[in-house]
Write an enzyme that holds these catalytic residues in place. Structure first.
Site: not given
Length: 579
Positions: A128, A9
């Site tokens: 960001c 994952c």
């Protein structure tokens, strides 16, 4: 039965580990012999050997793809998303045993390792607005996905402390594709002539593998100037991001000014609330640096870098000029935002549509663009936009300062809920930008509520993992400790791993606690001088007032979130059985 168990994952290391342990324990209870191949950072990869694969009766892959699939040609193999393995691992294994078909590796995939012995070469940049959490989490997700796909990948993070793991010119030159997972504008000239794919940090974090796959198919060559880029990818990115991306770029460059200025003002209050009025004192000097200089630069920097995001370097000068005019006229952060967009789009229009003879073309960036864009922006601010916006901002400031306790509580509930709604996403950023902008108008209450509420989700998840230990696996409890510390630092994203696994319970619990904290902060009249730093800002005298009541608001909201989630969490859903 001999079983090979594979979990992967890329966007969630804890999930990889959790699924591996739960499935391994379930297989052991069934009496199966298990080899676990876990693709993650928590533990080193222990790939199944050729002998183990040959002796295996069943291959179970809990992932969105089969790593190195050619290994399992002709074996019974069952593949399903990792999330489907977590609720009931025993049933998952039983389904695998019952339904696993004979596996045939796709031809294109089977050839991939030979094709890419070492894989394709990918370089990426993540950035960001605050450069704290999403930047690094997206980088980690991309790096994991790239490795799982068999590619060579290097990710540069442009965070709050500058560029880290910086890409070299040689690495960029050798790369097959460049991935820019950025919510703010980054220097494009480094990647001139390369195939570039632009996306957001959120996409890279949540869907790293599809992001890299899309990069190979959709990336287009850019000329290194963001303003002039006309590739399909750039246009798509602009359509998706547009105003939001440009605004966040301006906010990201403004933040250091706000933080430094606010803390310096707070330090001047150490000597007394009005001590700065006495000329020649240290308090006066601190106020001059923080309030007179740093805060004075906030609006010009905001406008300048909004324009920079739109038109690249030619937009900075007219943007800053428009921002300074906005500050002088009194139109504040709203005027600064408008000035930045106006300056940016005028500069962009001049860049694209004003054609000059080649002999004087070189004068365009240093003479023509700054002159025309500054003139248009300045005259518009003075004669059209400035005064009406100043009146609107003055009315808003007066309303915020004079509103009664009921309105203050309602505003706190709204801002607190927004901060916890998407944990660093667009709604969270909208509330944060609103609070930061008001600091320029010396309105400190909303920012206090915003930071307090933003601390609640991550702290609350830490409390829940401690209070209801039996409902959390060992890796989740470790993640809870990290989340608690991140919450203290005002990094809401610490709660993302929990929200990703159980959003229908985590998000409402976070919103409830954040709304209460925001309401209490506004009710007690808390004021915050700096828009970041979390609990550690309390160490600076007068940076937060009243400090104890403010701290109490954070504690109450965090307990509501933590205890609430501990109560409603389903204990059987993701708990690893102790071995």
């Amino acid at each position: 039965m001999n079983l090979i168990l594979i979990t992967a994952c890329p966007s969630g290391m804890a999930t990889t580990f959790l699924a591996a342990k739960r499935l391994e324990q379930a297989a052991t209870r069934l009496g199966w012999n298990v080899h676990v191949e876990m693709h993650g950072e928590i533990a080193p990869l222990q790939a199944a050997s050729a002998e183990q694969i040959a002796n295996a009766d069943l291959i179970v892959v809990a992932a969105d793809h089969v790593p190195a699939p050619e290994r399992f040609e002709g074996k019974r193999l069952f593949q399903a998303p990792i999330a489907s393995a977590l609720p009931d691992p025993s049933a998952f294994l039983s389904q695998a045993k019952r339904e696993a078909p004979i596996y045939s590796a796709p031809a294109a995939t089977a050839a991939a390792p030979t094709n890419s012995a070492g894989g394709k070469k990918i370089v990426a940049v993540t950035a960001c607005p605050t450069g704290v959490a999403h930047t690094f989490m997206a980088a980690e997700a991309l790096a994991e996905a790239g490795k799982a796909m068999g590619h060579q990948i290097r990710v540069e993070t442009q965070g709050s402390v500058g560029a880290q793991n910086k890409l070299t010119e040689a690495e960029i030159a050798d790369a097959d594709v460049v991935v820019l997972a950025c919510d703010i504008e980054v220097e494009p000239s480094r990647f001139a002539g390369k195939r570039v794919y632009r996306t957001s940090t959120g996409n890279a974090l949540k869907k790293p593998r599809p992001t890299l796959e899309a990069a190979f198919t959709d990336a287009a060559v850019e000329d290194g100037t963001s303003a002039a880029s006309s590739s399909a990818t750039a246009k798509k990115g602009m359509k998706e991001k547009g105003v939001y991306k440009h605004l966040l770029t301006g906010v990201s460059f403004m933040l250091p000014m706000v933080v430094a200025g606010g803390l310096l003002i707070a330090l001047s209050f150490v000597f007394g609330i009005e001590a700065f009025q006495e000329e020649g004192t240290l308090a006066a000097a601190l106020m001059q640096i923080g309030g007179g200089t740093a805060f004075a630069l906030m609006i010009p920097v905001l406008a300048g870098y909004i324009a920079y995001s739109i038109a690249d370097r030619p937009g900075i000068a007219p943007g800053m000029i428009g921002g300074m005019l906005a500050a002088e006229i009194g139109s504040g952060f709203i005027g600064g935002i408008l000035a930045g967009f106006l300056a940016g789009y005028v500069a962009l229009a001049v860049t694209r549509y004003v054609k000059l003879p080649s002999s004087v073309e070189s004068l365009k960036p240093i003479l023509i663009i700054p002159l025309i864009a500054s003139l248009v922006t300045g005259l518009t601010m003075i004669y059209v936009i400035g005064e009406p916006v100043a009146a609107v901002l003055s009315a808003l400031t007066s309303f915020l300062e004079s509103m009664g306790s009921t309105n203050a509580v309602l505003l706190g509930i709204l801002l607190g809920a927004m901060m916890c709604f998407d944990l660093g996403g667009p709604v969270n950023k909208a509330a944060y930008t609103f609070g930061v902008g008001l600091l320029a108008s010396e309105t400190y209450g909303p920012m206090a509520a915003i930071m307090a509420a933003g601390m609640v989700p991550a702290i609350g998840m830490g409390i829940a993992s401690f209070v209801a230990r039996n409902k959390f696996s060992a890796p989740e409890r470790e993640a809870g400790k990290a989340s608690f510390v991140l919450g203290l630092c005002f990094i809401s994203e610490g709660a993302i791993p929990f929200a990703a696994k159980d959003p229908l319970r985590v998000i409402p619990a976070c919103i409830a606690g954040g709304a209460v904290t925001g309401a209490l902060s506004m009710l007690v009249g808390a004021k915050l001088m700096a828009p970041h730093g979390g609990i550690f800002v309390l160490l600076i005298p007068n940076a937060i007032t009243p400090a104890l009541l403010y701290l109490g608001a954070i504690v109450v909201g965090s307990l509501i979130t933590g205890l609430g989630y501990a109560f409603i969490k389903r204990g059987a859903a993701q708990v690893a059985v102790a071995s």
